[in-house]
Motif scaffolding. Structure first.
Motif, PDB file in Angstrom:
ATOM      1  N   UNK A 205       0.826  -1.202   0.000  1.00 52.85           N
ATOM      2  CA  UNK A 205       0.000   0.000   0.000  1.00 52.85           C
ATOM      3  C   UNK A 205       0.863   1.255   0.000  1.00 52.85           C
ATOM      4  N   UNK A 206       1.839   1.292   0.889  1.00 50.38           N
ATOM      5  CA  UNK A 206       2.705   2.474   0.990  1.00 50.38           C
ATOM      6  C   UNK A 206       3.435   2.735  -0.325  1.00 50.38           C
ATOM      7  N   UNK A 207       3.907   1.671  -0.943  1.00 49.03           N
ATOM      8  CA  UNK A 207       4.613   1.826  -2.215  1.00 49.03           C
ATOM      9  C   UNK A 207       3.698   2.445  -3.270  1.00 49.03           C
ATOM     10  N   UNK A 237      -3.349   5.286  11.825  1.00 50.32           N
ATOM     11  CA  UNK A 237      -2.637   6.471  12.293  1.00 50.32           C
ATOM     12  C   UNK A 237      -1.197   6.478  11.805  1.00 50.32           C
ATOM     13  N   UNK A 238      -0.573   5.309  11.785  1.00 47.92           N
ATOM     14  CA  UNK A 238       0.805   5.225  11.296  1.00 47.92           C
ATOM     15  C   UNK A 238       0.855   5.559   9.805  1.00 47.92           C
ATOM     16  N   UNK A 239      -0.137   5.087   9.045  1.00 48.60           N
ATOM     17  CA  UNK A 239      -0.188   5.386   7.614  1.00 48.60           C
ATOM     18  C   UNK A 239      -0.439   6.873   7.382  1.00 48.60           C
ATOM     19  N   UNK A 240      -1.298   7.459   8.174  1.00 47.30           N
ATOM     20  CA  UNK A 240      -1.570   8.898   8.073  1.00 47.30           C
ATOM     21  C   UNK A 240      -0.277   9.693   8.255  1.00 47.30           C
ATOM     22  N   UNK A 241       0.470   9.380   9.297  1.00 49.94           N
ATOM     23  CA  UNK A 241       1.722  10.085   9.581  1.00 49.94           C
ATOM     24  C   UNK A 241       2.715   9.908   8.428  1.00 49.94           C
ATOM     25  N   UNK A 242       2.828   8.699   7.931  1.00 51.24           N
ATOM     26  CA  UNK A 242       3.748   8.403   6.820  1.00 51.24           C
ATOM     27  C   UNK A 242       3.418   9.249   5.595  1.00 51.24           C
TER      28      UNK A 242
END
Length: 352
Positions: A205-207, A237-242
């Motif tokens: 997802x992040x990629x 929340x971690x994804x939001x921050x990233x």
């Protein structure tokens, strides 16, 4: 020696700058900073949602039979195995998709931003992603990039560009049809995660999300699928921050985490809207008929008067309206959708 010292100093300054930025906790942003962050969105008031994917070519029918429910959920509604559903990639050819005309339609309708479903629950990507072959580059549309086309058209027309991205993915190897489910929703809405695969999928997802930010400079990331049992507040929340670290100005909807608990950057009531003012930003999303994706049998269209009534009610209570269109399998926006949006805009101008 001075040149070397200067280069070293520049590298040190860059390192320190990056460190400081990484230390910003966007989940605890000051009210002043958050207000600046949300300013253009609050002023926008009205946006266009576009649901478009492999499902669009089916038009709500599978093997000649209509399937109940939203057209974009047809894989779940008809309970189609992912290997069979994936064959649609070979016949998906919406050559008529015209980003310039769509952006112009949004502009003429008074809309200030567009959100495109770059990857819905089916897992198919409208751009050529480095991280999957289940994308536009594997279809007869190879060579075109609909995300780039629309992002470019939006910038040309002074419209903000946003991208929808589903947390759940019915095609990805990390997930599988929930065999314990008794309905389409239970089997596919609560798609199961394979043991020890969650971390790898989040990295996937992040990629892909980084691609949407870096390649297309998306202004909004609009998530969905947060209801699935294996997604939790901590991951959201971690994804939001990233994502905010990648692009601090990026606006993200509350479905990045758990929508019933998380309200940043804005709440997302669906097919309904708030009747009183609240202390957070919000956007109500609505269909123009009864389906998000194109459904040929759905003729329950809202009138221009209905559209304007909703827009007024929503804006009065401090919210935005995100109103949907669903291009068909050829990439054409239904004529009646265009007519409703333009007539609504004309009526608003007359009333001014």
């Amino acid at each position: 020696m001075k040149k070397i010292t200067g280069v070293a100093f520049a590298l040190l300054a860059l390192l320190l700058s990056s460190t400081v930025q990484a230390q910003v906790n966007y989940l605890k942003e000051s009210k002043t900073d958050f207000d600046k962050h949300m300013q253009w969105f609050r002023e926008a008031k009205y946006g266009m949602f576009i649901h478009f994917g492999l499902y669009s070519q089916l038009g709500g029918d599978y093997k000649g039979k209509p399937v109940e429910g939203y057209a974009e959920w047809i894989q779940a509604g008809a309970d189609v195995p992912k290997e069979e559903y994936a064959k649609l990639i070979h016949t998906w050819n919406p050559a008529h998709f015209n980003a310039d005309q769509i952006a112009q339609l949004a502009k003429d309708s008074g809309m200030k931003y567009i959100v495109l479903t770059t990857k819905h629950h089916e897992g198919f990507c409208l751009w050529d992603s480095e991280y999957t072959n289940y994308d536009i580059a594997s279809t007869p549309m190879k060579g075109r990039d609909l995300v780039k086309e629309l992002a470019t058209a939006c910038k040309k027309n002074g419209i903000r560009f946003g991208t929808y991205y589903s947390i759940i993915d019915w095609h990805h190897d990390s997930q599988y049809r929930n065999t314990e489910g008794k309905s389409g929703w239970d089997r596919w809405g609560q798609v199961a995660m394979k043991p020890k695969q969650k971390a790898a999928y989040i990295q996937y997802m992040k990629n892909q999300l980084k691609e949407l930010i870096v390649k297309y400079d998306t202004d909004i990331l609009w998530f969905d699928g947060d209801w699935v049992n294996w997604w939790d507040m901590a991951a959201g929340e971690e994804l939001y921050q990233y994502l905010r670290e990648l692009k601090p100005s990026l606006i993200i909807n509350n479905r990045v985490a758990k929508r019933d608990q998380f309200k940043r950057d804005f709440g997302t009531p669906e097919q309904e809207h708030l009747s009183t003012k609240v202390d957070y930003d919000w956007e109500a999303c609505y269909t123009l008929n009864n389906s998000w994706g194109y459904k040929r049998s759905d003729s329950s269209w809202k009138s221009p008067e209905d559209v304007n009534k909703k827009l007024t009610e929503i804006n009065t209570q401090g919210g935005n309206l995100l109103l949907n269109i669903g291009p068909d399998g050829n990439g054409d926006v239904p004529a009646i959708s265009k007519s409703i949006l333009l007539k609504a805009a004309t009526e608003r101008k007359k009333a001014q």
